[in-house]
Design an enzyme around this catalytic site. Structure first.
Site, PDB file in Angstrom:
ATOM      1  N   PHE A  87     -31.509-101.688  53.299  1.00  0.00           N
ATOM      2  CA  PHE A  87     -31.758-101.631  54.735  1.00  0.00           C
ATOM      3  C   PHE A  87     -32.619-100.448  55.161  1.00  0.00           C
ATOM      4  CE2 PHE A  87     -27.667-104.110  54.723  1.00  0.00           C
ATOM      5  CZ  PHE A  87     -28.307-105.330  54.845  1.00  0.00           C
ATOM      6  N   CYS A  88     -33.273 -99.795  54.218  1.00  0.00           N
ATOM      7  CA  CYS A  88     -34.194 -98.714  54.563  1.00  0.00           C
ATOM      8  C   CYS A  88     -35.513 -99.296  55.045  1.00  0.00           C
ATOM      9  CB  CYS A  88     -34.455 -97.821  53.353  1.00  0.00           C
ATOM     10  SG  CYS A  88     -33.120 -96.680  53.013  1.00  0.00           S
ATOM     11  N   HIS A  89     -36.064 -98.686  56.065  1.00  0.00           N
ATOM     12  CA  HIS A  89     -37.372 -99.091  56.571  1.00  0.00           C
ATOM     13  C   HIS A  89     -38.467 -98.504  55.683  1.00  0.00           C
ATOM     14  CE1 HIS A  89     -34.719 -99.439  60.060  1.00  0.00           C
ATOM     15  NE2 HIS A  89     -35.545-100.374  60.480  1.00  0.00           N
ATOM     16  N   MET A 124     -32.854 -90.786  53.548  1.00  0.00           N
ATOM     17  CA  MET A 124     -32.721 -91.565  52.320  1.00  0.00           C
ATOM     18  C   MET A 124     -33.873 -91.286  51.356  1.00  0.00           C
ATOM     19  SD  MET A 124     -29.833 -92.883  52.550  1.00  0.00           S
ATOM     20  CE  MET A 124     -29.939 -93.758  51.001  1.00  0.00           C
ATOM     21  N   GLU A 125     -35.053 -91.050  51.884  1.00  0.00           N
ATOM     22  CA  GLU A 125     -36.192 -90.721  51.027  1.00  0.00           C
ATOM     23  C   GLU A 125     -35.983 -89.378  50.333  1.00  0.00           C
ATOM     24  OE1 GLU A 125     -37.368 -93.992  53.593  1.00  0.00           O
ATOM     25  OE2 GLU A 125     -36.294 -92.133  53.992  1.00  0.00           O
ATOM     26  N   ASP A 139     -32.836 -87.869  31.617  1.00  0.00           N
ATOM     27  CA  ASP A 139     -33.502 -88.726  30.628  1.00  0.00           C
ATOM     28  C   ASP A 139     -34.275 -87.907  29.605  1.00  0.00           C
ATOM     29  OD1 ASP A 139     -34.466 -91.255  29.523  1.00  0.00           O
ATOM     30  OD2 ASP A 139     -36.395 -90.697  30.412  1.00  0.00           O
TER      31      ASP A 139
END
Length: 169
Positions: A87-89, A124-125, A139
């Site tokens: 649901f992130c734009h 969120m970014e 990693d």
């Protein structure tokens, strides 16, 4: 006797569910376009022997420069957050800055700051950038130990929109 008025807010409500309780993307079309920024952090903790080995190697592994690769991966991830989180734009990011440095003898601190001018924030970014950079460090160093610990990941601050919070780098 003086009366006191309460300045309590209504309880917070989830924004990604509709009136029927179904998942929904937030409609931001009525919001103002403003400058927005957010900074998030994720940490990577190493066993003491691994941290010493990484410091001695200048944070290089057989796969290449660990910090440089993590910065690139975190930046790429921040730009693609809307493809990862349902649901992130999709936002026009104007800047992403990732800083990685030692915090104490055994821990890396990764901070990601994202900036945009849009109708919704970039928390969120910033979180995606910081955590993917941390995953990339894992990693690139997991051959040395599987006892490496990621986290916590957290929002340090945001600016723009309805509420400012914490500190933005």
């Amino acid at each position: 006797m003086a009366t006191r008025t309460s300045s309590r807010r209504a309880p917070a409500a989830l924004t990604h569910v509709d009136a029927e309780g179904r998942p929904a993307m937030v409609d931001v079309s009525a919001k103002d376009v403003t400058a927005r920024s957010a900074t998030a952090q994720c940490r990577v903790a190493f066993p003491a022997t691994v941290a010493a080995q990484l410091r001695a190697s200048g944070m290089r592994s057989s796969k290449g420069g660990i910090v440089d690769t993590a910065v690139i991966a975190g930046t790429m991830a921040a730009k693609r957050t809307h493809e990862l989180i349902p649901f992130c734009h999709a936002l026009p990011l104007e800047g992403v800055r990732i800083a990685i440095d030692w915090h104490g003898e055994r821990e890396l601190r990764i901070e990601c700051t994202a900036r945009t001018t849009a109708r919704t924030g970039v928390e969120m970014e910033a979180l995606t950038g910081a955590t993917v950079a941390a995953l990339t460090v894992y990693d690139m160093t997991k051959a040395l130990s599987h006892a490496i610990v990621l986290g916590p990941a957290k929002l340090l601050g945001k600016r723009g929109g309805k509420r400012d919070f914490g500190q933005v780098g």
